[in-house]
Design an enzyme around this catalytic site. Sequence first.
Site, PDB file in Angstrom:
ATOM      1  N   GLN A  15       0.885  -1.278  -0.062  1.00 41.88           N
ATOM      2  CA  GLN A  15       0.027   0.145  -0.060  1.00 41.88           C
ATOM      3  C   GLN A  15       0.968   1.316  -0.036  1.00 41.88           C
ATOM      4  OE1 GLN A  15      -2.204  -0.494   3.795  1.00 41.88           O
ATOM      5  NE2 GLN A  15      -1.029   0.992   4.812  1.00 41.88           N
ATOM      6  N   GLY A  16       0.175   2.560  -0.232  1.00 42.20           N
ATOM      7  CA  GLY A  16       0.995   3.769  -0.103  1.00 42.20           C
ATOM      8  C   GLY A  16       2.092   3.931  -1.026  1.00 42.20           C
ATOM      9  N   ILE A  17       3.066   4.429  -0.578  1.00 42.67           N
ATOM     10  CA  ILE A  17       4.036   4.873  -1.478  1.00 42.67           C
ATOM     11  C   ILE A  17       4.954   3.693  -2.110  1.00 42.67           C
ATOM     12  CG2 ILE A  17       6.288   5.931  -1.429  1.00 42.67           C
ATOM     13  CD1 ILE A  17       5.517   7.594   0.900  1.00 42.67           C
ATOM     14  N   ASP A  58       8.858 -10.150   5.698  1.00 41.43           N
ATOM     15  CA  ASP A  58       8.937  -9.266   6.747  1.00 41.43           C
ATOM     16  C   ASP A  58      10.530  -8.742   6.851  1.00 41.43           C
ATOM     17  OD1 ASP A  58       9.630  -7.931   9.250  1.00 41.43           O
ATOM     18  OD2 ASP A  58       8.775  -9.445  10.577  1.00 41.43           O
ATOM     19  N   ARG A 144       7.103  13.600  17.039  1.00 40.02           N
ATOM     20  CA  ARG A 144       7.721  12.451  16.094  1.00 40.02           C
ATOM     21  C   ARG A 144       9.273  12.410  16.443  1.00 40.02           C
ATOM     22  NH1 ARG A 144       3.372  11.750  15.088  1.00 40.02           N
ATOM     23  NH2 ARG A 144       2.363  12.158  13.172  1.00 40.02           N
ATOM     24  N   TYR A 147      10.463   8.762  15.456  1.00 47.82           N
ATOM     25  CA  TYR A 147      10.382   8.662  14.018  1.00 47.82           C
ATOM     26  C   TYR A 147      11.581   9.512  13.355  1.00 47.82           C
ATOM     27  CZ  TYR A 147       8.227   9.101   9.143  1.00 47.82           C
ATOM     28  OH  TYR A 147       8.152   8.974   7.840  1.00 47.82           O
ATOM     29  N   PRO A 183      -2.627   5.163   3.261  1.00 49.69           N
ATOM     30  CA  PRO A 183      -3.620   4.524   4.121  1.00 49.69           C
ATOM     31  C   PRO A 183      -3.044   4.633   5.669  1.00 49.69           C
ATOM     32  CG  PRO A 183      -3.240   2.939   2.277  1.00 49.69           C
ATOM     33  CD  PRO A 183      -2.369   3.995   2.099  1.00 49.69           C
ATOM     34  N   ARG A 205      -0.383  22.634   7.386  1.00 47.76           N
ATOM     35  CA  ARG A 205       1.000  22.830   7.259  1.00 47.76           C
ATOM     36  C   ARG A 205       1.763  22.651   6.196  1.00 47.76           C
ATOM     37  NH1 ARG A 205       2.877  17.185  10.450  1.00 47.76           N
ATOM     38  NH2 ARG A 205       2.986  16.170   8.467  1.00 47.76           N
TER      39      ARG A 205
HETATM   40  N1  LIG Z   1       2.782   8.879   4.338  1.00 46.14           N
HETATM   41  C1  LIG Z   1       3.478   9.808   4.754  1.00 46.14           C
HETATM   42  O1  LIG Z   1       3.023  11.025   4.894  1.00 46.14           O
HETATM   43  C2  LIG Z   1       4.856   9.892   4.514  1.00 46.14           C
HETATM   44  C3  LIG Z   1       5.738  10.873   4.571  1.00 46.14           C
HETATM   45  C4  LIG Z   1       7.114  10.696   4.616  1.00 46.14           C
HETATM   46  C5  LIG Z   1       7.869   9.552   4.564  1.00 46.14           C
HETATM   47  N2  LIG Z   1       7.043   8.408   4.706  1.00 46.14           N
HETATM   48  C6  LIG Z   1       7.590   6.996   4.577  1.00 46.14           C
HETATM   49  O2  LIG Z   1       7.231   6.479   3.528  1.00 46.14           O
HETATM   50  C7  LIG Z   1       7.243   4.921   3.739  1.00 46.14           C
HETATM   51  C8  LIG Z   1       6.020   4.434   3.281  1.00 46.14           C
HETATM   52  O3  LIG Z   1       4.954   5.019   3.909  1.00 46.14           O
HETATM   53  P1  LIG Z   1       3.430   4.974   3.396  1.00 46.14           P
HETATM   54  O4  LIG Z   1       2.594   6.082   4.304  1.00 46.14           O
HETATM   55  O5  LIG Z   1       3.410   5.099   1.946  1.00 46.14           O
HETATM   56  O6  LIG Z   1       2.887   3.329   3.743  1.00 46.14           O
HETATM   57  P2  LIG Z   1       2.067   2.766   4.713  1.00 46.14           P
HETATM   58  O7  LIG Z   1       2.500   3.097   6.203  1.00 46.14           O
HETATM   59  O8  LIG Z   1       0.608   2.949   4.251  1.00 46.14           O
HETATM   60  O9  LIG Z   1       2.142   1.290   4.400  1.00 46.14           O
HETATM   61  C9  LIG Z   1       3.319   0.785   5.079  1.00 46.14           C
HETATM   62  C10 LIG Z   1       3.424  -0.725   4.430  1.00 46.14           C
HETATM   63  O10 LIG Z   1       4.691  -1.352   4.699  1.00 46.14           O
HETATM   64  C11 LIG Z   1       4.199  -2.516   5.290  1.00 46.14           C
HETATM   65  N3  LIG Z   1       5.151  -3.099   6.388  1.00 46.14           N
HETATM   66  C12 LIG Z   1       5.057  -2.596   7.900  1.00 46.14           C
HETATM   67  N4  LIG Z   1       6.111  -3.325   8.413  1.00 46.14           N
HETATM   68  C13 LIG Z   1       6.733  -4.286   7.485  1.00 46.14           C
HETATM   69  C14 LIG Z   1       7.762  -5.264   7.806  1.00 46.14           C
HETATM   70  N5  LIG Z   1       8.385  -5.135   8.774  1.00 46.14           N
HETATM   71  N6  LIG Z   1       8.196  -5.779   6.715  1.00 46.14           N
HETATM   72  C15 LIG Z   1       7.493  -5.658   5.391  1.00 46.14           C
HETATM   73  N7  LIG Z   1       6.383  -4.762   5.194  1.00 46.14           N
HETATM   74  C16 LIG Z   1       6.155  -4.007   6.217  1.00 46.14           C
HETATM   75  C17 LIG Z   1       2.899  -2.706   5.842  1.00 46.14           C
HETATM   76  O11 LIG Z   1       2.012  -3.810   5.633  1.00 46.14           O
HETATM   77  C18 LIG Z   1       2.042  -1.523   4.665  1.00 46.14           C
HETATM   78  O12 LIG Z   1       1.958  -2.180   3.500  1.00 46.14           O
HETATM   79  C19 LIG Z   1       7.370   4.820   5.087  1.00 46.14           C
HETATM   80  O13 LIG Z   1       9.045   4.594   5.452  1.00 46.14           O
HETATM   81  C20 LIG Z   1       7.100   6.296   5.723  1.00 46.14           C
HETATM   82  O14 LIG Z   1       7.770   6.574   6.948  1.00 46.14           O
HETATM   83  C21 LIG Z   1       5.655   8.533   4.529  1.00 46.14           C
END
Ligand SMILES: NC(=O)c1ccc[n+]([C@@H]2O[C@H](COP(=O)([O-])OP(=O)(O)OC[C@H]3O[C@@H](n4cnc5c(N)ncnc54)[C@H](O)[C@@H]3O)[C@@H](O)[C@H]2O)c1
Length: 245
Positions: A15-17, A58, A144, A147, A183, A205
């Site tokens: 999911q996500g990025i 994982d 944060r 983080y 998500p 922000r």
């Molecule tokens: N969303 C934001 O605003 C944002 C901003 C800056 C950076 N990021 C970074 O981008 C990255 C992705 O974030 P997002 O918000 O797109 O995704 P998300 O948090 O929505 O999804 C994270 C995914 O990682 C998987 N995951 C979690 N632990 C895991 C593990 N141990 N092994 C394998 N998979 C695992 C989850 O199942 C999930 O599918 C992260 O590193 C996050 O810190 C996100």
Amino acid sequence: MRLENKNIVVTAAAQGIGRATAIAFANEGANVIATDINEEKLNEMKANHSNIETHKLDSTNKLDVENFCSSLNNINILFHAVGFVHHGAILDCDSEEFQRSINVNIYSAYLMSHSLLPKMIKQKKGNIIIVSSAASSVKGVPNRFIYTTTKAALNGFVKAIAVDYIKDGIRCNAILPGTVETPSWEGRVQMADDPEQARKDFISRQAMGRLAQPNEIASMAVYLASDESDFVTGTLNLIDGGWTL
Ligand SMILES: NC(=O)c1ccc[n+]([C@@H]2O[C@H](COP(=O)([O-])OP(=O)(O)OC[C@H]3O[C@@H](n4cnc5c(N)ncnc54)[C@H](O)[C@@H]3O)[C@@H](O)[C@H]2O)c1
């Protein structure tokens, strides 16, 4: 077809990025292995994108990562997006929460890179892209603590790998997103006492008055994964809609 003949492992791809990036890579002609702990969502992805291979993994499990990586041939690129957002300042972060974030945010990047680098060095060409954050050594963000600390470590991590392996044909860069509508971001909004206000606060922000979409981060990832960025290494690539201006 900017990524033809590239073999790419993507973590956190369900999911996500990570998901948006895996799809963008495949659309540019790459052979993509999408990994995540969420098998259900990986299967969903595979059903809609038959050109993407999936593998439950994982990224914090040493044995599983080593077994998975040793089964791969000719991997050129790692796109590592595993990360977890802990909410709170240092006094809200106990030892267990501290260790969990270190494990998920840093140790996973170490394990994946440590296991794939030897294969890349053998080919004299490799490319590691780590998803860090603007909330890191670049910007302090309230509540944060761990983080920001772990993402700052990842900024150092990419520079260390970039400098140590440059003569082996390895590039290593970080992407530092601002706030992206994913998500897990939606989950953070919903966990707030007043989700509607939290949503407005997150958006206000942003200098541009909007959040990023995952495919905007994926566009930068495609550039960093492609040969177009062959002279780019050790860089911290902000994509934050002006948040840090
Ligand atoms: N969303 C934001 O605003 C944002 C901003 C800056 C950076 N990021 C970074 O981008 C990255 C992705 O974030 P997002 O918000 O797109 O995704 P998300 O948090 O929505 O999804 C994270 C995914 O990682 C998987 N995951 C979690 N632990 C895991 C593990 N141990 N092994 C394998 N998979 C695992 C989850 O199942 C999930 O599918 C992260 O590193 C996050 O810190 C996100």
